[in-house]
Design an enzyme around this catalytic site. Structure first.
Site, PDB file in Angstrom:
ATOM      1  N   CYS A   8       0.741  -1.280  -0.070  1.00 48.68           N
ATOM      2  CA  CYS A   8      -0.059  -0.101   0.009  1.00 48.68           C
ATOM      3  C   CYS A   8       0.944   1.330  -0.072  1.00 48.68           C
ATOM      4  O   CYS A   8       2.119   1.254   0.081  1.00 48.68           O
ATOM      5  CB  CYS A   8      -0.919   0.034   1.311  1.00 48.68           C
ATOM      6  SG  CYS A   8      -2.076  -1.413   1.599  1.00 48.68           S
ATOM      7  N   ASN A 107      -0.374   1.610   6.093  1.00 51.04           N
ATOM      8  CA  ASN A 107       0.607   0.585   5.124  1.00 51.04           C
ATOM      9  C   ASN A 107       1.442  -0.172   5.964  1.00 51.04           C
ATOM     10  O   ASN A 107       1.960   0.441   6.631  1.00 51.04           O
ATOM     11  CB  ASN A 107       1.311   1.744   4.197  1.00 51.04           C
ATOM     12  CG  ASN A 107       2.392   0.992   3.431  1.00 51.04           C
ATOM     13  OD1 ASN A 107       2.368  -0.001   3.164  1.00 51.04           O
ATOM     14  ND2 ASN A 107       3.378   1.982   3.198  1.00 51.04           N
ATOM     15  N   CYS A 249      13.125  -1.534   5.511  1.00 50.04           N
ATOM     16  CA  CYS A 249      13.085  -2.320   4.504  1.00 50.04           C
ATOM     17  C   CYS A 249      14.023  -2.165   3.361  1.00 50.04           C
ATOM     18  O   CYS A 249      13.907  -1.209   2.522  1.00 50.04           O
ATOM     19  CB  CYS A 249      11.822  -2.668   3.870  1.00 50.04           C
ATOM     20  SG  CYS A 249      11.525  -3.578   2.428  1.00 50.04           S
ATOM     21  N   CYS A 395       8.245 -12.172   3.420  1.00 52.40           N
ATOM     22  CA  CYS A 395       8.251 -10.969   4.221  1.00 52.40           C
ATOM     23  C   CYS A 395       6.805 -10.930   5.218  1.00 52.40           C
ATOM     24  O   CYS A 395       5.707 -11.404   4.601  1.00 52.40           O
ATOM     25  CB  CYS A 395       8.174  -9.741   3.354  1.00 52.40           C
ATOM     26  SG  CYS A 395       8.016  -8.130   4.372  1.00 52.40           S
ATOM     27  N   CYS A 449      16.252  -3.986   7.544  1.00 47.68           N
ATOM     28  CA  CYS A 449      15.752  -5.211   7.497  1.00 47.68           C
ATOM     29  C   CYS A 449      15.971  -6.012   6.342  1.00 47.68           C
ATOM     30  O   CYS A 449      15.922  -5.278   5.322  1.00 47.68           O
ATOM     31  CB  CYS A 449      13.990  -5.432   7.771  1.00 47.68           C
ATOM     32  SG  CYS A 449      13.444  -6.900   7.527  1.00 47.68           S
ATOM     33  N   CYS A 452      14.180 -11.367   4.393  1.00 49.08           N
ATOM     34  CA  CYS A 452      13.896 -12.066   3.285  1.00 49.08           C
ATOM     35  C   CYS A 452      15.023 -12.749   2.543  1.00 49.08           C
ATOM     36  O   CYS A 452      15.052 -13.769   1.719  1.00 49.08           O
ATOM     37  CB  CYS A 452      13.008 -11.367   2.069  1.00 49.08           C
ATOM     38  SG  CYS A 452      13.571  -9.638   1.666  1.00 49.08           S
TER      39      CYS A 452
HETATM   40  S1  SF4 Z   1      11.488  -8.941   4.862  1.00 48.90           S
HETATM   41 FE1  SF4 Z   1      12.399  -8.243   3.263  1.00 48.90          FE
HETATM   42  S2  SF4 Z   1      10.480  -7.098   2.060  1.00 48.90           S
HETATM   43 FE2  SF4 Z   1      10.104  -7.642   4.343  1.00 48.90          FE
HETATM   44  S3  SF4 Z   1      10.599  -5.765   5.331  1.00 48.90           S
HETATM   45 FE3  SF4 Z   1      12.255  -6.989   5.478  1.00 48.90          FE
HETATM   46  S4  SF4 Z   1      13.553  -6.618   3.804  1.00 48.90           S
HETATM   47 FE4  SF4 Z   1      11.485  -5.598   3.345  1.00 48.90          FE
END
Ligand code: SF4
Length: 459
Positions: A8, A107, A249, A395, A449, A452
């Site tokens: 979003c 979001n 992210c 994710c 983060c 993934c």
């Molecule tokens: S897991 Fe991957 S897609 Fe999800 S917030 Fe973390 S870096 Fe982003």
């Protein structure tokens, strides 16, 4: 689905007589973050009016914008969630409660949403949608505090996960980002024709460019901005709701964000180009041409070409207008689906050894089909080079991903993936290379983060 998809976009505009129109243009600029539905709520100080519906921004607001009259608005673009009743999940969500009226857009993804919802239902709450957003509204409504700001802070203490909320009351606008700051949220300033000042918050700064807003800064992880009026001007107060523990992210740089945006205060275009430069340094492949998979591979391919000295060509052309094109049932349509979108230029690539740059591999099915159509076009040798590490895990923080069994790199090593997609060679950008592209030597707790890629989930 053979990609990660941002769920979003949110926007909020405070103190502009054109607040709904500015929201509309901002949502239009952020259409890439959600195409399923769109909506805007506007306050004139006495009432909040909402217009929302399914479809792209231009179609939802082909009429209805004229009824959104007021100085403060929030808006939302939603990405589809398979199998759910889309109509009742269109945001913003509006409610009347003991302090008046409220509209909320969100979001992200709340990881304890079910637990919170079950508790609320046990206490008698009735839900109308599948949205995590509704949890916040119920928590605000049930709070005993006398001020909305305190109710919001109390409600946020019950929820965990990734979120950027924009919350509209009749007199104020609130914008809040979770303590990890998974999803981006930026602050901009607008100058009204009468010389007064207004503000805008948006998931991406490309929205600011379209409405002539000046980027001020990112909203910090764990921070809430409270916008109100003073002497005709918009003002804001910063409230630290949580101690920030940033986990931004990193995939925003790989794929989600528009290249003309600043995300986490960094230029997305430059980072994508750096990814191509780092890939060229890591791979050192010799070939005749560097070719992007459009559009997501284009900028990294430019970087790869400039660093390696191998000529760049647009060997594949993308059709941007496929939408939900009818596909005849009963046929093997994987190749057709890719062909509808991507078409190679035979004259450019025939008998050439090529490096093909893409942003990521998720299931591997699209890469396989792209390689198939490139081979049919007469390519001599194909090196597939990916501008991110292997995606090995889903994710849970507001991005739509297949489950782990569907992620090809979760179950296959690089050579097995290469064999499946039928490339002559396959390379992924290392995690250190990704960090170098962003401007760090390596991952040394820079606050991103990357779960993934490495399964290190913070929550
Ligand atoms: S897991 Fe991957 S897609 Fe999800 S917030 Fe973390 S870096 Fe982003």
């Amino acid at each position: 689905m053979d990609s990660f998809n941002e769920k979003c976009a949110v926007v909020g505009v405070f103190n502009s007589s054109r607040s709904a129109a500015l929201c509309y243009y901002s949502l239009f600029a952020m259409q890439h973050r959600g195409q399923e539905s769109s909506g805007i709520s506007t306050s004139n100080g006495s009432n909040i009016v909402t217009h929302k519906g399914e479809g792209l921004v231009t179609s939802v607001f082909s009429d209805g914008l004229e009824k959104l009259v007021g100085y403060s608005s929030i808006g939302h673009n939603r990405y589809s969630t398979a199998g759910e009743d889309s109509k009742c999940d269109v945001q913003p969500i509006f409610a009347r409660y003991s302090l008046g009226q409220i509209a909320v857009a969100h979001n992200g993804n709340l990881v304890n949403a079910k637990e919170v919802r079950d508790n609320l239902i046990a206490k008698g709450a009735i839900f109308q949608s599948h949205l995590d957003t509704e949890n916040l509204i119920h928590l605000i409504a049930q709070s005993k505090s006398r001020k909305l700001q305190d109710r919001i802070i109390e409600a946020l203490s019950y929820i965990k996960g990734a979120y950027s909320f924009v919350i509209l009351s009749r007199g104020k606008l609130f914008a809040v980002r979770d303590q990890y700051g998974f999803r981006p949220l930026s602050l901009g300033e607008i100058e009204n024709e009468d010389g007064t000042k207004g503000y805008v918050v948006a998931s991406e700064t490309c929205a600011f460019d379209l409405i002539n807003a000046k980027y001020i800064r990112d909203i910090d992880p764990g921070e809430m901005l409270v916008f109100s009026l003073k002497d005709g001007n918009g003002i804001y107060e910063s409230v630290k709701v949580f101690e920030p523990t940033p986990k931004k992210c990193i995939f925003e740089f790989v794929y989600f964000a528009r290249p003309d945006s600043f995300v986490f205060n960094k230029c997305v275009y430059e980072i994508r180009k750096n990814m191509g430069i780092e890939l060229a340094r890591e791979c050192k492949i010799k070939a005749d041409l560097v070719i992007p998979v459009p559009d997501s591979g284009v900028i990294s391919a430019i970087g790869y070409s400039q660093e390696s000295g191998i000529p760049f060509e647009l060997g594949i052309v993308r059709n941007h207008y496929i939408g939900r094109t009818f596909i005849e049932p009963g046929q093997s349509n994987r190749e057709l689906k890719v062909r509808l979108k991507l078409n190679p230029i035979k004259e450019i690539i025939k008998d050439k050894e090529i490096i093909v740059i893409d942003d990521s591999i998720v299931r591997g099915t699209t890469s396989k089909q792209i390689i198939k159509i490139l081979r049919k076009a007469g390519v001599k040798k194909i090196h597939l080079v990916i501008a991110s590490p292997q995606t090995v895990s889903p994710c849970y923080y507001g991005v739509d991903t297949p489950d782990e069994t569907q992620l090809i790199s979760a179950t296959k090593d690089i050579d097995e993936v290469r064999e499946f997609i039928n490339a002559d060679s396959l390379h992924f950008l290392s995690l250190d290379g990704l960090y170098k592209s962003i401007g760090y030597e390596a991952d040394n707790g820079n606050g991103y983060c990357k779960a993934c890629f490495d399964k290190e989930y913070v929550i």
